[in-house]
Design a protein around this motif. Sequence first.
Motif, mmCIF file in Angstrom:
data_model
loop_
_atom_site.group_PDB
_atom_site.id
_atom_site.type_symbol
_atom_site.label_atom_id
_atom_site.label_comp_id
_atom_site.label_asym_id
_atom_site.label_seq_id
_atom_site.Cartn_x
_atom_site.Cartn_y
_atom_site.Cartn_z
ATOM 1 N N GLY A 80 0.844 -1.201 0.000
ATOM 2 C CA GLY A 80 0.000 0.000 0.000
ATOM 3 C C GLY A 80 0.871 1.240 0.000
ATOM 4 O O GLY A 80 2.046 1.191 0.387
ATOM 5 N N LYS A 81 0.272 2.352 -0.418
ATOM 6 C CA LYS A 81 1.064 3.562 -0.621
ATOM 7 C C LYS A 81 1.738 4.061 0.656
ATOM 8 O O LYS A 81 2.932 4.389 0.661
ATOM 9 N N HIS A 82 0.986 4.103 1.765
ATOM 10 C CA HIS A 82 1.524 4.709 2.984
ATOM 11 C C HIS A 82 2.587 3.825 3.643
ATOM 12 O O HIS A 82 3.690 4.294 3.958
ATOM 13 N N ILE A 83 2.270 2.554 3.861
ATOM 14 C CA ILE A 83 3.247 1.659 4.504
ATOM 15 C C ILE A 83 4.461 1.468 3.586
ATOM 16 O O ILE A 83 5.605 1.430 4.038
ATOM 17 N N GLY A 84 4.198 1.369 2.293
ATOM 18 C CA GLY A 84 5.297 1.220 1.336
ATOM 19 C C GLY A 84 6.255 2.390 1.389
ATOM 20 O O GLY A 84 7.473 2.209 1.350
ATOM 21 N N LYS A 85 5.704 3.596 1.507
ATOM 22 C CA LYS A 85 6.574 4.776 1.576
ATOM 23 C C LYS A 85 7.365 4.819 2.885
ATOM 24 O O LYS A 85 8.511 5.283 2.904
ATOM 25 N N VAL A 86 6.735 4.351 3.969
ATOM 26 C CA VAL A 86 7.451 4.323 5.260
ATOM 27 C C VAL A 86 8.654 3.379 5.169
ATOM 28 O O VAL A 86 9.774 3.724 5.586
ATOM 29 N N ILE A 87 8.434 2.178 4.609
ATOM 30 C CA ILE A 87 9.547 1.225 4.464
ATOM 31 C C ILE A 87 10.613 1.806 3.532
ATOM 32 O O ILE A 87 11.818 1.683 3.780
ATOM 33 N N ALA A 88 10.163 2.443 2.448
ATOM 34 C CA ALA A 88 11.117 3.032 1.496
ATOM 35 C C ALA A 88 11.919 4.150 2.161
ATOM 36 O O ALA A 88 13.123 4.293 1.911
#
Length: 362
Positions: A80-88
């Motif tokens: 998902g966009k939000h969790i993916g960006k946090v990991i990135a």
Amino acid sequence: MFKKESRLRAREAFAMIILMIGVKISNTTPSLFAQTGANAMWLMPSISFAVILPSVLLLYYLLKKYEDKNLVELLEEVLGKHIGKVIAFLLFLIFFLLLAIEGRSYTEQLKLLYFPDSPTPFVFFILFAIAFYGAKRGLETMGSASWIFFFYIKASVLLLAVLIFRETIIERIFPLFGNGLKQLVVEGAKKASLFSDLFLLAMAYTAFDSSKKFRLGVLSGFAFVFLEMTFFFFLYCTTFDYNSIDKVAFPFHELTQYVDMGNFFTNIETFFMIFWLFAAFIKYMIYLYFISWIFGAVFNIKEFEPLILPFAFFGIIAGMVPENAVINELVFKSSFMNMITPFFVGFPLLLWLVAKVKGDLR
């Protein structure tokens, strides 16, 4: 989407990953491993390799499945966009700190060995200024430069290995497990982030002319650099004895001082230093470019190249935080490598589990 017109092929990926990871045989990484592994440190890359290999294969398997996604796009697609960006963003922070810590390490090595009268910030600035200039040329230029210099750099490494081999004593690897098998396994596993650059290069997955060539280049480079690192650690263990190996700060440089080419060509360490410097410059060019790329992807900045200069500047500032080289190596670098290993082992597994549950892998 893949760039069919891209000049980046398997050989560029092969050269890039080998230069990024392989340069660690010539910095303070062997010395760091010797602190716990002693004369058995040559076995530690095998343990690190075994720990990180499943996660690497899992990540590249997922990239193959999702085909037209780079690392950040894959994270956003699966988590998902939000969790993916946090990991990135965590990936960005990790690689930025690695840039700063290892940059300081190279700077101290350069200063102590060749420029003892120059201030550390000045040497740091020169190192990153050259890396910035190369990073600004773009990914294809860095890939081509890696491939062109690959043979010269590795030829110099091979020459050193041949010249030093007569000085080695095989019996120095005994006792085989150094300070104990348990300590060897634990410390080798904790340092599996030794190969973390494989995750950074995944950002370029869609920048090559085909996914198959990219995977072939990266994974064959991974196998090559693992064997190269194990062999060189073995050379260090058989050249320096049990009592001194953990006290040698720069084993690669020490090796270059042991060798000569007849009575005429003595003190040839400067010859090897030139190739070592080229490898270090290429590594930091790639680091600066990819860190800026990840940051741009996280914050939807399409033209991320202008970020390279500020990240080079902040990399110097962050690298100067440790009070001295000893604290940088034995506290910051060692602890940080241990700290980030679970992250690199875990996040591909998390991606695979979520993709499996979502039914994307059928």
